[in-house]
Write a protein that holds these residues in place. Structure first.
Motif, PDB file in Angstrom:
ATOM      1  N   THR A 287      -0.610 -12.732  13.124  1.00 35.50           N
ATOM      2  CA  THR A 287      -0.384 -11.423  13.732  1.00 35.50           C
ATOM      3  C   THR A 287      -1.324 -10.398  13.118  1.00 35.50           C
ATOM      4  OG1 THR A 287       1.952 -12.022  13.934  1.00 35.50           O
ATOM      5  CG2 THR A 287       1.383  -9.725  14.317  1.00 35.50           C
ATOM      6  N   THR A 288      -1.507 -10.491  11.798  1.00 35.22           N
ATOM      7  CA  THR A 288      -2.384  -9.566  11.087  1.00 35.22           C
ATOM      8  C   THR A 288      -3.831  -9.736  11.532  1.00 35.22           C
ATOM      9  OG1 THR A 288      -0.875  -9.689   9.203  1.00 35.22           O
ATOM     10  CG2 THR A 288      -3.067  -8.807   8.789  1.00 35.22           C
ATOM     11  N   LEU A 289      -4.277 -10.978  11.692  1.00 29.99           N
ATOM     12  CA  LEU A 289      -5.644 -11.219  12.153  1.00 29.99           C
ATOM     13  C   LEU A 289      -5.835 -10.767  13.597  1.00 29.99           C
ATOM     14  CD1 LEU A 289      -6.306 -14.733  10.593  1.00 29.99           C
ATOM     15  CD2 LEU A 289      -7.223 -12.543   9.809  1.00 29.99           C
ATOM     16  N   ALA A 290      -4.815 -10.915  14.431  1.00 31.30           N
ATOM     17  CA  ALA A 290      -4.929 -10.456  15.816  1.00 31.30           C
ATOM     18  C   ALA A 290      -5.117  -8.942  15.854  1.00 31.30           C
ATOM     19  CB  ALA A 290      -3.698 -10.870  16.613  1.00 31.30           C
TER      20      ALA A 290
ATOM     21  N   TRP B 172       0.827  -1.193   0.000  1.00 32.09           N
ATOM     22  CA  TRP B 172       0.000   0.000   0.000  1.00 32.09           C
ATOM     23  C   TRP B 172       0.870   1.254   0.000  1.00 32.09           C
ATOM     24  CZ3 TRP B 172      -2.515  -2.823   4.625  1.00 32.09           C
ATOM     25  CH2 TRP B 172      -3.416  -3.792   4.153  1.00 32.09           C
ATOM     26  N   PRO B 173       0.302   2.406  -0.377  1.00 29.08           N
ATOM     27  CA  PRO B 173       1.086   3.648  -0.370  1.00 29.08           C
ATOM     28  C   PRO B 173       1.722   3.913   0.991  1.00 29.08           C
ATOM     29  CG  PRO B 173      -1.000   3.983  -1.509  1.00 29.08           C
ATOM     30  CD  PRO B 173      -1.063   2.611  -0.893  1.00 29.08           C
ATOM     31  N   ASP B 174       2.973   4.363   0.949  1.00 29.19           N
ATOM     32  CA  ASP B 174       3.737   4.730   2.146  1.00 29.19           C
ATOM     33  C   ASP B 174       4.038   3.554   3.071  1.00 29.19           C
ATOM     34  OD1 ASP B 174       3.696   7.462   1.340  1.00 29.19           O
ATOM     35  OD2 ASP B 174       1.697   7.677   2.219  1.00 29.19           O
ATOM     36  N   ALA B 175       3.950   2.318   2.533  1.00 27.93           N
ATOM     37  CA  ALA B 175       4.342   1.150   3.322  1.00 27.93           C
ATOM     38  C   ALA B 175       5.859   1.174   3.528  1.00 27.93           C
ATOM     39  CB  ALA B 175       3.928  -0.126   2.597  1.00 27.93           C
ATOM     40  N   PRO B 176       6.370   0.623   4.635  1.00 26.28           N
ATOM     41  CA  PRO B 176       5.626  -0.116   5.666  1.00 26.28           C
ATOM     42  C   PRO B 176       5.055   0.754   6.788  1.00 26.28           C
ATOM     43  CG  PRO B 176       7.959  -0.300   6.092  1.00 26.28           C
ATOM     44  CD  PRO B 176       7.835   0.477   4.805  1.00 26.28           C
ATOM     45  N   ALA B 177       5.448   2.047   6.856  1.00 21.88           N
ATOM     46  CA  ALA B 177       5.012   2.859   7.989  1.00 21.88           C
ATOM     47  C   ALA B 177       3.500   2.979   8.063  1.00 21.88           C
ATOM     48  CB  ALA B 177       5.653   4.246   7.906  1.00 21.88           C
ATOM     49  N   SER B 178       2.830   2.940   6.911  1.00 25.73           N
ATOM     50  CA  SER B 178       1.379   3.152   6.878  1.00 25.73           C
ATOM     51  C   SER B 178       0.577   1.873   7.088  1.00 25.73           C
ATOM     52  CB  SER B 178       0.997   3.723   5.508  1.00 25.73           C
ATOM     53  OG  SER B 178       1.233   2.743   4.489  1.00 25.73           O
ATOM     54  N   MET B 179       1.222   0.732   7.105  1.00 22.10           N
ATOM     55  CA  MET B 179       0.483  -0.521   6.976  1.00 22.10           C
ATOM     56  C   MET B 179      -0.448  -0.791   8.152  1.00 22.10           C
ATOM     57  SD  MET B 179       3.503  -2.802   5.218  1.00 22.10           S
ATOM     58  CE  MET B 179       2.580  -4.229   4.691  1.00 22.10           C
ATOM     59  N   GLY B 180      -0.026  -0.457   9.348  1.00 21.16           N
ATOM     60  CA  GLY B 180      -0.884  -0.688  10.507  1.00 21.16           C
ATOM     61  C   GLY B 180      -2.175   0.102  10.414  1.00 21.16           C
ATOM     62  N   ALA B 181      -2.068   1.390  10.093  1.00 24.02           N
ATOM     63  CA  ALA B 181      -3.257   2.230  10.006  1.00 24.02           C
ATOM     64  C   ALA B 181      -4.127   1.825   8.820  1.00 24.02           C
ATOM     65  CB  ALA B 181      -2.849   3.697   9.890  1.00 24.02           C
ATOM     66  N   THR B 182      -3.500   1.477   7.696  1.00 21.77           N
ATOM     67  CA  THR B 182      -4.283   1.080   6.525  1.00 21.77           C
ATOM     68  C   THR B 182      -5.038  -0.216   6.795  1.00 21.77           C
ATOM     69  OG1 THR B 182      -2.681   2.142   5.054  1.00 21.77           O
ATOM     70  CG2 THR B 182      -4.171   0.541   4.068  1.00 21.77           C
TER      71      THR B 182
ATOM     72  N   PRO C  10       7.870 -12.250  -5.437  1.00 26.41           N
ATOM     73  CA  PRO C  10       7.992 -12.603  -4.019  1.00 26.41           C
ATOM     74  C   PRO C  10       8.429 -11.435  -3.146  1.00 26.41           C
ATOM     75  CG  PRO C  10       9.753 -13.608  -5.321  1.00 26.41           C
ATOM     76  CD  PRO C  10       8.768 -13.064  -6.293  1.00 26.41           C
ATOM     77  N   GLU C  11       9.035 -10.416  -3.752  1.00 27.27           N
ATOM     78  CA  GLU C  11       9.535  -9.282  -2.976  1.00 27.27           C
ATOM     79  C   GLU C  11       8.422  -8.324  -2.542  1.00 27.27           C
ATOM     80  OE1 GLU C  11      12.614 -11.087  -5.450  1.00 27.27           O
ATOM     81  OE2 GLU C  11      10.684 -10.168  -5.995  1.00 27.27           O
ATOM     82  N   MET C  12       7.204  -8.493  -3.059  1.00 25.64           N
ATOM     83  CA  MET C  12       6.108  -7.631  -2.611  1.00 25.64           C
ATOM     84  C   MET C  12       5.849  -7.843  -1.122  1.00 25.64           C
ATOM     85  SD  MET C  12       3.274  -7.822  -5.703  1.00 25.64           S
ATOM     86  CE  MET C  12       2.113  -6.762  -4.822  1.00 25.64           C
ATOM     87  N   ASP C  13       5.330  -6.815  -0.476  1.00 28.48           N
ATOM     88  CA  ASP C  13       5.080  -6.882   0.960  1.00 28.48           C
ATOM     89  C   ASP C  13       4.108  -8.016   1.297  1.00 28.48           C
ATOM     90  OD1 ASP C  13       6.654  -4.628   1.574  1.00 28.48           O
ATOM     91  OD2 ASP C  13       5.007  -3.286   1.026  1.00 28.48           O
ATOM     92  N   MET C  14       4.406  -8.753   2.364  1.00 32.52           N
ATOM     93  CA  MET C  14       3.537  -9.821   2.838  1.00 32.52           C
ATOM     94  C   MET C  14       3.611  -9.856   4.355  1.00 32.52           C
ATOM     95  SD  MET C  14       1.351 -12.175   2.444  1.00 32.52           S
ATOM     96  CE  MET C  14       1.307 -12.138   0.646  1.00 32.52           C
TER      97      MET C  14
ATOM     98  N   HIS D  16       0.893 -16.742   3.847  1.00 31.33           N
ATOM     99  CA  HIS D  16       2.146 -16.903   3.112  1.00 31.33           C
ATOM    100  C   HIS D  16       3.176 -15.959   3.706  1.00 31.33           C
ATOM    101  CE1 HIS D  16       1.006 -19.703  -0.049  1.00 31.33           C
ATOM    102  NE2 HIS D  16      -0.135 -19.049  -0.185  1.00 31.33           N
ATOM    103  N   PHE D  17       4.435 -16.249   3.428  1.00 28.82           N
ATOM    104  CA  PHE D  17       5.536 -15.423   3.913  1.00 28.82           C
ATOM    105  C   PHE D  17       6.199 -14.652   2.780  1.00 28.82           C
ATOM    106  CE2 PHE D  17       5.027 -19.091   6.714  1.00 28.82           C
ATOM    107  CZ  PHE D  17       4.716 -18.439   7.888  1.00 28.82           C
ATOM    108  N   PHE D  18       6.106 -15.164   1.559  1.00 27.87           N
ATOM    109  CA  PHE D  18       6.467 -14.449   0.340  1.00 27.87           C
ATOM    110  C   PHE D  18       5.173 -14.223  -0.446  1.00 27.87           C
ATOM    111  CE2 PHE D  18      10.914 -16.652  -0.204  1.00 27.87           C
ATOM    112  CZ  PHE D  18      11.321 -16.137   1.015  1.00 27.87           C
ATOM    113  N   GLN D  19       5.128 -13.143  -1.225  1.00 30.19           N
ATOM    114  CA  GLN D  19       3.993 -12.978  -2.120  1.00 30.19           C
ATOM    115  C   GLN D  19       3.977 -14.124  -3.135  1.00 30.19           C
ATOM    116  OE1 GLN D  19       0.950 -12.441  -2.914  1.00 30.19           O
ATOM    117  NE2 GLN D  19       1.094 -10.215  -2.519  1.00 30.19           N
TER     118      GLN D  19
END
Length: 297
Positions: free
Chosen positions: A62-65, A12-22, A53-57, A43-46
């Motif tokens: 942890t994400t579901l929690a 997503w835009p401004d990842a990884p800093a934005s990922m929690g809020a997004t 595979p280098e895309m953020d994953m 998955h651990f790789f895209q």
């Protein structure tokens, strides 16, 4: 029919800093729109079908929690966990923890695993297909034991546990979804152990889903299981047109088109459609989903 949302892209835009809020906004918007369930890939790789595979994953549980902490009603699961990624006892403890902390909203989504690249990249053993299915069946058997507070020694074909203690117990026994449409082994495991199957809408064609469900029905007959006890889910790629530009190659659909497609899936026997949408970070897309949910009956 129920609608779920699967999230498979985190670049997503401004990842990884934005990922929690997004991610927080995506989870809350999905719940507000009327999605009954929220899923992430485990998955651990895209995966190659989505991008390199280098895309953020993000790690799935942890994400579901995080989603559990910012929502109240939407159910949560992985679509689906590869059985090789975590020891069965620890996986079931993790799912139980998610269920307890979310107030009874966790699913166990599981499959035989397939992405050899991420196994090799992260040093996770990748056994043969036969061994993976043996581990999958053991894990399904063990889930019924651990979710029922049965801590007697467990001896399976692939794993042994001296005391599968699972305290606290789940608030609600997590429903078990087995992903995949393999007719000889996967759908047999659904009939024997699962509360839901998961098929792919894409690629099966108009006759594909009814055929797979007929196979599942025959497996149910063979093992003495009521076919109607099993929820029939499928993953469908469908992006609703929210009036904003979409990624290259993605076609937006109107609410009417979406309702018609969902109706066809319902007629084929599907009762829970999990959507993969390319514009999930756009709140207007969730407004369109809310109208689809309103029209579903």
């Amino acid at each position: 029919m129920k609608l779920g949302l699967q999230v498979s892209r985190f670049s997503w835009p401004d990842a990884p800093a934005s990922m929690g809020a997004t991610w927080r906004d995506v989870a809350r918007n999905a719940e507000g729109a009327g999605f009954s369930s929220l899923w992430v890939m485990d998955h651990f790789f895209q995966i190659s079908m989505v991008g390199p595979p280098e895309m953020d994953m993000l790690e799935g549980y942890t994400t579901l929690a995080h989603a559990a902490a910012v929502t109240e009603r939407i159910e949560l699961g992985t679509l689906v966990t590869g059985v090789t990624y975590r020891h069965p006892g620890l996986l079931l403890k993790t799912v139980t923890t998610l269920d307890v902390l979310s107030g009874g909203r966790a699913w166990l989504g599981i499959g035989a695993a397939w992405n050899e690249e991420e196994h090799r990249g992260l040093g996770v053993p990748y056994p043969s297909t036969r061994e993976r299915f043996a581990l999958l069946e053991d894990t399904l058997r063990l889930a019924h034991r651990m979710f029922a507070d049965d801590d007697r020694p467990f001896e399976g074909d692939a794993v042994s546990l001296e005391r599968p203690l699972n305290r606290p117990q789940p608030v609600r026994r997590p429903p078990i979804m087995v992903g995949g449409g393999g007719e000889r082994r996967t759908l047999r495991l659904v009939a024997q152990y699962a509360d839901a199957c998961n098929l792919f809408d894409t690629g099966l064609g108009p006759e594909g889903i009814p055929h797979k469900l007929d196979v599942l029905r025959r497996h149910c007959e063979d093992v003495g299981r009521e076919y109607d006890e099993i929820s029939k889910t499928c993953l469908a790629s469908l992006t609703l047109d929210a009036g904003a530009p979409l990624p290259e190659g993605v076609v937006g659909h109107s609410v009417d088109e979406a309702v018609e497609r969902l109706g066809r899936l319902g007629a084929a026997g599907i009762d829970h459609v999990i959507l993969s949408m390319a514009n999930i970070i756009d709140p207007r897309a969730h407004d369109a989903v809310a109208e689809v949910v309103r029209q579903l009956p």
